[in-house]
Design a protein around this motif. Structure first.
Motif, PDB file in Angstrom:
ATOM      1  N   TYR A   1       5.705   6.269   1.010  1.00 51.49           N
ATOM      2  CA  TYR A   1       6.172   6.711  -0.295  1.00 51.49           C
ATOM      3  C   TYR A   1       7.428   5.968  -0.754  1.00 51.49           C
TER       4      TYR A   1
ATOM      5  N   ASN B   1       0.850  -1.187   0.000  1.00 51.46           N
ATOM      6  CA  ASN B   1       0.000   0.000   0.000  1.00 51.46           C
ATOM      7  C   ASN B   1       0.886   1.237   0.000  1.00 51.46           C
TER       8      ASN B   1
ATOM      9  N   TYR C   1       0.238   8.166  11.870  1.00 56.42           N
ATOM     10  CA  TYR C   1       0.188   7.901  10.430  1.00 56.42           C
ATOM     11  C   TYR C   1       1.559   8.132   9.826  1.00 56.42           C
TER      12      TYR C   1
ATOM     13  N   CYS D   1       3.357   7.670   6.028  1.00 50.17           N
ATOM     14  CA  CYS D   1       3.143   7.321   4.629  1.00 50.17           C
ATOM     15  C   CYS D   1       4.191   6.313   4.170  1.00 50.17           C
TER      16      CYS D   1
ATOM     17  N   SER E   1       4.745  12.039   7.892  1.00 50.01           N
ATOM     18  CA  SER E   1       3.348  12.377   8.159  1.00 50.01           C
ATOM     19  C   SER E   1       3.166  12.948   9.557  1.00 50.01           C
TER      20      SER E   1
ATOM     21  N   LEU F   1       0.264   4.477   0.140  1.00 45.00           N
ATOM     22  CA  LEU F   1      -0.053   5.651   0.954  1.00 45.00           C
ATOM     23  C   LEU F   1       0.168   5.461   2.446  1.00 45.00           C
TER      24      LEU F   1
ATOM     25  N   ARG G   1      -4.321   3.615   3.923  1.00 47.33           N
ATOM     26  CA  ARG G   1      -4.613   4.800   3.110  1.00 47.33           C
ATOM     27  C   ARG G   1      -4.371   4.517   1.645  1.00 47.33           C
TER      28      ARG G   1
END
Length: 120
Positions: free
Chosen positions: A89, A6, A85, A87, A67, A8, A120
């Motif tokens: 990337y 994932n 959270y 991320c 994040s 995000l 996300r």
């Protein structure tokens, strides 16, 4: 079939019941602990902001390059809420989110009342 990565990231929301009320009013110790966690997990802090209420409860938000982490304490009901959270990337940070969450649970000596993971 392997689960697809994932991009995000993972967003974890937690509500904990805390028996040691002083942990919910000791902002300085919490900041020290969290700064150590950020260093340990190689997360880059962009900044943070805090607010201390009349009853010494606090709200703190860390803006991270990856994040954010937000914490709200409620000593009057011996509760803390967390929003973590990171991320994904450049790499999958899902395990970091879970590890950081567990570190905060241990710090507060908390019992999980509610937890939600959002991919996300």
């Amino acid at each position: 079939m392997e689960k697809q990565h994932n991009l995000l990231g993972l967003h974890k929301l937690l509500t904990l019941k805390v028996s040691k009320e002083t942990l919910l009013t000791d902002l300085d110790s919490f900041v020290h602990f969290t700064d150590h966690l950020l260093f340990h997990y190689k997360l880059e802090k962009v900044g943070n902001t805090t607010f201390v209420f009349e009853n010494e409860s606090f709200t703190i938000a860390y803006c991270l390059k990856e994040s954010h982490i937000c914490i709200h304490t409620w000593p009057e009901i011996k509760t803390v809420t967390m929003d973590i959270y990171l991320c994904n990337y450049s790499q999958d940070n899902s395990n970091k989110v879970r590890s950081i969450s567990n570190d905060f649970i241990t710090y507060f000596g908390g019992k999980i009342i509610k937890q939600v993971e959002v991919e996300r």
